[in-house]
Scaffold this motif. Structure first.
Motif, PDB file in Angstrom:
ATOM      1  N   UNK A  13      -8.455   4.116 -21.901  1.00 21.82           N
ATOM      2  CA  UNK A  13      -9.651   4.145 -21.036  1.00 21.82           C
ATOM      3  C   UNK A  13     -10.908   4.187 -21.906  1.00 21.82           C
ATOM      4  N   UNK A  14     -11.942   3.432 -21.539  1.00 23.55           N
ATOM      5  CA  UNK A  14     -13.154   3.347 -22.367  1.00 23.55           C
ATOM      6  C   UNK A  14     -14.043   4.577 -22.197  1.00 23.55           C
ATOM      7  N   UNK A  15     -13.612   5.688 -22.783  1.00 22.15           N
ATOM      8  CA  UNK A  15     -14.347   6.943 -22.637  1.00 22.15           C
ATOM      9  C   UNK A  15     -14.576   7.577 -24.002  1.00 22.15           C
ATOM     10  N   UNK A  16     -15.669   8.340 -24.113  1.00 20.57           N
ATOM     11  CA  UNK A  16     -15.850   9.154 -25.316  1.00 20.57           C
ATOM     12  C   UNK A  16     -15.266  10.543 -25.089  1.00 20.57           C
ATOM     13  N   UNK A  17     -15.039  10.902 -23.845  1.00 17.81           N
ATOM     14  CA  UNK A  17     -14.434  12.184 -23.532  1.00 17.81           C
ATOM     15  C   UNK A  17     -12.928  12.105 -23.733  1.00 17.81           C
ATOM     16  N   UNK A  18     -12.359  13.170 -24.230  1.00 11.01           N
ATOM     17  CA  UNK A  18     -10.924  13.215 -24.484  1.00 11.01           C
ATOM     18  C   UNK A  18     -10.163  13.255 -23.169  1.00 11.01           C
ATOM     19  N   UNK A  19      -9.169  12.383 -23.031  1.00 15.05           N
ATOM     20  CA  UNK A  19      -8.364  12.306 -21.808  1.00 15.05           C
ATOM     21  C   UNK A  19      -6.882  12.400 -22.179  1.00 15.05           C
ATOM     22  N   UNK A  20      -6.407  13.577 -22.595  1.00 15.52           N
ATOM     23  CA  UNK A  20      -5.013  13.698 -23.022  1.00 15.52           C
ATOM     24  C   UNK A  20      -4.057  13.823 -21.839  1.00 15.52           C
ATOM     25  N   UNK A  21      -2.770  13.630 -22.137  1.00 13.37           N
ATOM     26  CA  UNK A  21      -1.725  13.786 -21.117  1.00 13.37           C
ATOM     27  C   UNK A  21      -1.012  15.115 -21.320  1.00 13.37           C
ATOM     28  N   UNK A  22      -0.623  15.753 -20.247  1.00 15.47           N
ATOM     29  CA  UNK A  22       0.351  16.847 -20.267  1.00 15.47           C
ATOM     30  C   UNK A  22       0.887  16.987 -18.843  1.00 15.47           C
ATOM     31  N   UNK A  23       1.776  17.927 -18.635  1.00 20.55           N
ATOM     32  CA  UNK A  23       2.422  18.060 -17.334  1.00 20.55           C
ATOM     33  C   UNK A  23       1.431  18.423 -16.222  1.00 20.55           C
ATOM     34  N   UNK A  24       0.409  19.191 -16.570  1.00 18.04           N
ATOM     35  CA  UNK A  24      -0.575  19.574 -15.554  1.00 18.04           C
ATOM     36  C   UNK A  24      -1.395  18.353 -15.132  1.00 18.04           C
ATOM     37  N   UNK A  83       0.810  -1.221   0.000  1.00 15.02           N
ATOM     38  CA  UNK A  83       0.000   0.000   0.000  1.00 15.02           C
ATOM     39  C   UNK A  83       0.842   1.270   0.000  1.00 15.02           C
ATOM     40  N   UNK A  84       2.085   1.193   0.458  1.00 10.52           N
ATOM     41  CA  UNK A  84       2.917   2.399   0.540  1.00 10.52           C
ATOM     42  C   UNK A  84       3.902   2.522  -0.609  1.00 10.52           C
ATOM     43  N   UNK A  85       3.807   1.653  -1.585  1.00  8.04           N
ATOM     44  CA  UNK A  85       4.759   1.656  -2.699  1.00  8.04           C
ATOM     45  C   UNK A  85       4.069   2.183  -3.950  1.00  8.04           C
ATOM     46  N   UNK A  86       4.509   3.328  -4.430  1.00 16.55           N
ATOM     47  CA  UNK A  86       3.958   3.907  -5.661  1.00 16.55           C
ATOM     48  C   UNK A  86       5.004   3.767  -6.761  1.00 16.55           C
ATOM     49  N   UNK A  87       4.817   2.845  -7.692  1.00 25.96           N
ATOM     50  CA  UNK A  87       5.826   2.615  -8.732  1.00 25.96           C
ATOM     51  C   UNK A  87       6.007   3.837  -9.638  1.00 25.96           C
ATOM     52  N   UNK A  88       7.131   3.861 -10.327  1.00 28.17           N
ATOM     53  CA  UNK A  88       7.424   4.919 -11.289  1.00 28.17           C
ATOM     54  C   UNK A  88       7.137   4.421 -12.698  1.00 28.17           C
ATOM     55  N   UNK A  89       6.495   5.269 -13.500  1.00 24.08           N
ATOM     56  CA  UNK A  89       6.169   4.897 -14.882  1.00 24.08           C
ATOM     57  C   UNK A  89       6.667   5.981 -15.825  1.00 24.08           C
ATOM     58  N   UNK A  90       6.828   5.604 -17.080  1.00 23.13           N
ATOM     59  CA  UNK A  90       7.276   6.565 -18.081  1.00 23.13           C
ATOM     60  C   UNK A  90       6.097   7.394 -18.581  1.00 23.13           C
ATOM     61  N   UNK A  91       6.435   8.509 -19.178  1.00 24.27           N
ATOM     62  CA  UNK A  91       5.419   9.360 -19.774  1.00 24.27           C
ATOM     63  C   UNK A  91       4.592   8.573 -20.786  1.00 24.27           C
ATOM     64  N   UNK A  92       5.255   7.737 -21.576  1.00 25.75           N
ATOM     65  CA  UNK A  92       4.575   6.966 -22.611  1.00 25.75           C
ATOM     66  C   UNK A  92       3.560   5.999 -22.013  1.00 25.75           C
ATOM     67  N   UNK A  93       3.876   5.448 -20.841  1.00 25.88           N
ATOM     68  CA  UNK A  93       2.928   4.525 -20.200  1.00 25.88           C
ATOM     69  C   UNK A  93       1.671   5.270 -19.747  1.00 25.88           C
TER      70      UNK A  93
END
Length: 425
Positions: free
Chosen positions: A85-96, A67-77
């Motif tokens: 994600x199964x959404x019709x709404x746009x869910x883009x990535x950015x720094x914010x 529960x206390x371990x938060x793994x690190x992932x790449x931006x691409x992941x």
């Protein structure tokens, strides 16, 4: 026509931007920007843990070892997960967006565990309302960033309930609010009102990111930002022209969808949820306090408060109009059988309001045909009852009514004793 209806209402904050403030409020989106997170990502989360439903039906999962371990992932992941994600709404990535994901998956991970458990109480209600209006079901996570799934949440601006309706917006969408009742706290009624409001916003903007932003700061502020951006209707283009909190609002919504979907990948363990007992609703046509119901029917008053959060003073105002009282199914028949006892038990618990009062002007009046005098202690006129007198006769001599004589003297029936003083005015 739609803009006239909803153009001046908003759900979460009261923020208007004046044209002359352009230079001060424009900010660039990017790595160096300090994001203002929604209020729900702070104060509401602590109060969530004190709710009866949370304390009673949610327990930590003791089998969770990471529960206390938060793994690190790449931006691409992150980009790939958001896209899948199964959404019709746009869910883009950015720094914010990433900063909001990091906050949920890092500092707020224990609260996310609680919200995952609390979601079992509320998501079926949200989904039913959204589905009825054919809205994207991913909007069910809007209350995560609005209230942290706390039906009693109240913002600094006065927005209230799971969907954080401002007073004017709630009333515009049919939610009744008065001294005794606040339907913004009612999970079902507020969810249907929110669905209608979101539908109307989409009819105006035709873009879900703009709808989410408008839900936060109001349609008028979105239209101002669009004008300042040269007519652009892309949320990420008008982003610098939006109120500060709204700039963090859509990213927080995307992050809430992400963390409620990919919590396992971040080793966030949902608390174990025991679903509450089934409930049913009955209508009461008299004022009744939670204390009366609890005493006679043997129901924990905290259960009554949790099932009926719309009542602000632990009382169902049934005398105003037939009002719903939600009870555990097993207690409905008991309430019906014992309702006469419920209504008379602890009568002082119910709001006491006199239906008629007499104005005592304290005047000295000598009444003709009677031995009348002013009472120095209480004011008004008092007479001595003669042998053979009746209330009717006394009332006639003193130009009053039998009903008023009874009210002034606390007399029930017609029995009066000769020689006793009674008030006539």
């Amino acid at each position: 026509m739609l803009f006239i209806c909803v153009g001046n209402v908003r759900a979460q904050i009261e923020t208007d931007i004046d044209d002359e403030d352009d230079e001060e409020m424009v900010s660039e989106m990017g790595e160096g920007e300090e994001v203002e997170f929604p209020e729900s990502m702070g104060a509401y989360l602590d109060s969530l843990m004190n709710l009866y439903m949370v304390r009673t039906y949610l327990t930590p999962d003791n089998d969770c070892r990471t529960a206390d371990v938060n793994p690190t992932f790449t931006k691409e992941e992150y980009i790939d997960r958001l896209y899948r994600m199964p959404t019709v709404m746009e869910m883009p990535w950015n720094e914010v967006v990433q900063s909001c994901i990091d906050r949920y998956a890092g500092r707020l991970r224990r609260h996310v565990s609680l919200m995952l458990g609390a979601a079992n109480f509320y998501m079926p209600i949200f989904e039913e309302a959204l589905e009825a209006y054919q809205l994207p079901l991913e909007l069910k996570y809007l209350p995560v960033i609005e209230s942290a799934l706390n039906p009693n949440a109240v913002s600094r601006a006065g927005a209230t309930g799971l969907w954080q309706f401002m007073l004017g917006t709630g009333k515009a969408y049919g939610l009744e609010v008065n001294t005794l009742l606040d339907e913004r706290r009612d999970p079902q009624k507020s969810s249907w009102a929110a669905a209608r409001y979101l539908r109307d916003l989409y009819r105006i903007f035709g873009d879900w990111n703009l709808v989410i932003a408008a839900y936060n700061c109001g349609p008028e502020n979105i239209n101002k930002a669009i004008r300042r951006a040269g007519g652009e209707k892309d949320y990420w283009v008008i982003y610098p022209y939006l109120p500060r909190e709204t700039r963090g609002y859509v990213p927080a919504f995307i992050a809430a969808n992400y963390v409620m979907t990919y919590y396992c990948e971040h080793n966030i363990c949902p608390v174990t949820t025991t679903l509450p007992v089934k409930t049913d609703t009955i209508l009461v046509s008299r004022n009744v306090s939670f204390g009366q119901v609890a005493t006679v029917c043997g129901i924990d008053i905290e259960v009554l408060r949790t099932l009926n959060p719309q009542y602000r003073r632990d009382m169902v105002p049934g005398a105003t109009k037939p009002s719903p009282l939600r009870l555990p199914v097993a207690d409905v028949a008991r309430f019906i059988d014992l309702q006469d006892s419920v209504f008379v038990a602890n009568a002082s618990d119910v709001l006491q309001k006199r239906t008629e009062v007499t104005v005592d002007e304290g005047k000295t009046v000598q009444t003709r045909g009677t031995r009348g005098r002013k009472s120095s202690a209480r004011g008004g006129t008092r007479v001595t009852v003669r042998r053979g007198d009746t209330l009717s006769a006394i009332a006639k001599r003193n130009h009053t009514t039998v009903a008023k004589l009874r009210s002034l003297n606390g007399i029930k029936g017609n029995n009066i004793k000769a020689g006793k003083e009674i008030r006539v005015k």
